[in-house]
Design a protein around this motif. Structure first.
Motif: not given
Length: 207
Positions: A139, A142, A147
């Motif tokens: 992630m 993001e 996210s």
């Protein structure tokens, strides 16, 4: 997370205090998990001898710190993953480490992920990521809110008192190591290292 009011005013240390009490959530493969942020640390970028971007250091690993405000920055130390949020405008590499949460959502999921119960579930930065079931950096880059991770600034409890201390685990990191850039909800049982006698058992440190 709507970035504008969240980051429109304030230094990284001020924002680190501002997000205490906000709800942090993760839409995990097993279901939604989350809790109230009760402990943070501010890292002040190029000037900060304990920061990943000290003296402008920039690598593929810490590149999310240089992203726009609200960028997810996940990194690993000693095999544990930690969660950080970029706090200033793009190319100003200052971040906030989320050190602990008081769990409120998906408790059974988090307990299964960690096989722990009670305050030991999320009272440290590696523990909360393990409870969330996050064990990679996918992630990174993001934006919180865009996210599966989010910080809900419109869902916040107000700390009765915010305490400050030196940051944890950076004692050998130069002149900034002892600066009081760790912030926590006084009396909250989920703050890392808090003594049981200092627990606010009735209100957990909230107003």
């Amino acid at each position: 997370m709507n970035q504008d009011p969240f980051y429109s005013s304030g230094t990284t240390d001020e924002i680190s205090k501002k997000i205490l009490g906000m709800l942090l959530t993760y839409d995990s493969p097993k279901g939604m998990v989350g809790g109230r942020i009760v402990e943070t640390e501010a890292y002040m970028g190029q000037q900060d001898s304990a920061a990943h971007a000290f003296k402008g250091r920039r690598t593929p690993s810490n590149d999310p710190l240089y992203g726009p405000p609200g960028t997810v920055y996940i990194y690993s130390i000693h095999g544990r993953y930690l969660l950080d949020v970029a706090a200033q405008e793009k190319d100003v590499p200052q971040g906030i480490l989320i050190r602990a949460i008081e769990p409120t959502i998906g408790l059974s999921i988090m307990e299964a992920n960690r096989t722990k119960h009670g305050v030991d579930l999320t009272n440290g930065p590696g523990k909360l990521m393990e409870a969330f079931g996050i064990a990679d950096k996918k992630m990174n880059m993001e934006i919180f809110g865009d996210s599966k991770l989010d910080i809900h600034q419109d869902d916040k409890k107000i700390p009765a008192q915010i305490e400050e201390s030196n940051r944890i685990g950076v004692a050998n990191q130069g002149s900034w190591a002892t600066k009081p850039l760790r912030y926590f909800v006084k009396g909250n049982p989920y703050v890392s290292g808090i003594r049981k006698r200092d627990f606010d058992k009735e209100n957990h440190g909230w107003r």
